[in-house]
Design a protein around this motif. Structure first.
Motif, short mmCIF file in Angstrom:
data_model
loop_
_atom_site.label_atom_id
_atom_site.label_comp_id
_atom_site.label_asym_id
_atom_site.label_seq_id
_atom_site.Cartn_x
_atom_site.Cartn_y
_atom_site.Cartn_z
N GLY A 8 5.59 -16.65 3.56
CA GLY A 8 5.10 -16.67 4.39
C GLY A 8 4.89 -16.50 5.61
N ARG A 9 5.72 -15.22 5.87
CA ARG A 9 6.33 -14.16 7.34
C ARG A 9 5.82 -13.42 7.04
N LYS A 10 5.55 -12.35 5.73
CA LYS A 10 4.87 -11.43 5.23
C LYS A 10 4.36 -10.72 6.46
N GLY A 11 2.85 -11.22 6.31
CA GLY A 11 2.28 -10.80 7.74
C GLY A 11 2.27 -10.73 9.20
N GLU A 12 3.65 -11.57 9.78
CA GLU A 12 4.11 -11.41 10.24
C GLU A 12 4.91 -10.44 10.65
N ALA A 13 6.21 -9.87 9.67
CA ALA A 13 6.46 -9.19 9.80
C ALA A 13 5.95 -7.17 9.78
N LEU A 14 4.74 -7.24 8.54
CA LEU A 14 3.61 -5.78 8.46
C LEU A 14 3.25 -5.97 10.04
N PRO A 56 -3.82 -6.91 4.28
CA PRO A 56 -5.01 -5.76 4.98
C PRO A 56 -5.28 -4.96 3.29
N SER A 57 -6.38 -4.16 3.76
CA SER A 57 -6.94 -3.34 2.30
C SER A 57 -5.94 -2.58 1.96
N PRO A 58 -5.70 -2.12 0.79
CA PRO A 58 -4.99 -0.65 0.88
C PRO A 58 -5.66 0.55 1.46
N ASN A 59 -6.82 0.98 1.41
CA ASN A 59 -7.33 1.92 2.57
C ASN A 59 -7.82 1.67 3.87
N VAL A 60 -7.40 0.40 3.99
CA VAL A 60 -6.92 0.08 5.82
C VAL A 60 -5.59 0.93 5.95
N LYS A 74 5.35 2.88 2.00
CA LYS A 74 5.84 2.64 2.60
C LYS A 74 4.78 1.35 3.15
N LEU A 75 3.59 1.19 3.67
CA LEU A 75 2.99 0.79 4.43
C LEU A 75 1.95 -0.49 2.87
N MET A 76 2.05 0.33 2.06
CA MET A 76 1.77 -0.75 1.01
C MET A 76 3.34 -1.75 1.04
N GLU A 77 4.55 -1.46 0.82
CA GLU A 77 5.22 -2.03 -0.24
C GLU A 77 5.38 -3.15 0.73
N ARG A 78 5.29 -2.77 2.42
CA ARG A 78 5.39 -3.92 3.36
C ARG A 78 4.52 -4.61 3.46
N ALA A 79 2.99 -4.45 2.71
CA ALA A 79 2.17 -5.50 2.32
C ALA A 79 2.09 -5.97 1.73
N GLY A 80 3.40 -6.17 0.11
CA GLY A 80 3.50 -6.70 -0.87
C GLY A 80 3.27 -6.48 -1.69
N TYR A 81 1.85 -4.75 -1.51
CA TYR A 81 1.42 -4.40 -3.00
C TYR A 81 2.12 -4.19 -4.03
N ILE A 82 3.31 -3.28 -3.79
CA ILE A 82 4.46 -2.21 -4.54
C ILE A 82 5.97 -3.41 -3.91
N SER A 83 6.89 -3.67 -4.90
CA SER A 83 7.12 -4.27 -4.86
C SER A 83 8.42 -3.43 -4.52
N PRO A 84 8.96 -3.40 -3.40
CA PRO A 84 10.58 -3.00 -3.65
C PRO A 84 11.66 -2.65 -4.40
N ASN A 85 11.64 -3.19 -5.54
CA ASN A 85 11.90 -3.12 -6.67
C ASN A 85 11.86 -2.43 -7.47
N ALA A 86 10.54 -2.39 -8.06
CA ALA A 86 9.80 -1.74 -8.85
C ALA A 86 9.31 -0.18 -8.52
N ARG A 87 10.97 -0.06 -7.75
CA ARG A 87 10.41 1.73 -7.25
C ARG A 87 10.80 2.60 -8.65
N SER A 88 10.40 3.79 -9.34
CA SER A 88 10.82 4.18 -10.71
C SER A 88 12.15 4.83 -10.36
N SER A 89 12.66 5.16 -11.32
CA SER A 89 14.11 5.47 -11.65
C SER A 89 13.71 7.38 -11.00
#
Length: 126
Positions: A8-14, A56-60, A74-89
């Motif tokens: 619920g606070r993800k938008g605020e944190a971004l 916001p959209s990825p374009n923004v 980093k912005l994609m991760e903060r917006a929730g598009y990329i999971s920090p746990n899903a980073r590749s090895s």
């Protein structure tokens, strides 16, 4: 205290993060609008910074990453598009590498190519 961000606070944190980036560059909302060639209006950015828009959209995000000179991922991760746990090895490749070469690139080569691409895009906008 947990490092996880409440959904619920993800938008605020971004928003707080985006505002800190803008403040760090010394740009006004209108200057960011101009720097993004109006891809991001000052009113929209204000709503983002105040947590009224959580995803916001990825374009923004791409436009803002260029202006603030921060990694787009980093912005994609903060917006929730990329999971920090899903980073590749270190040995895994992600889809963007295929854009540059048929053969696998090392992580260092890929990083250098992405930095160069960012430079070329910035130069084209100037």
């Amino acid at each position: 205290m947990s490092d996880e961000i409440d959904v619920g606070r993800k938008g605020e944190a971004l928003g707080i993060y985006l505002k800190s980036l803008r403040s760090g560059t010394g740009l006004t909302l209108r200057e960011v609008e101009d720097a993004t060639k109006k891809d991001v209006s000052n009113a929209y950015l204000s709503q983002l910074e105040n947590g009224h828009i959580a995803k916001p959209s990825p374009n923004v995000l791409h436009s803002l990453a260029s202006v603030y000179k921060v990694p787009y991922a980093k912005l994609m991760e903060r917006a929730g598009y990329i999971s920090p746990n899903a980073r590749s090895s270190n040995t895994a490749k992600h889809g963007r590498a295929a854009t540059f070469s048929i053969e696998n690139l090392t992580l260092d080569e890929e990083k250098e190519l992405l930095q160069y691409l960012s430079f070329v895009r910035q130069k084209a906008k100037s």
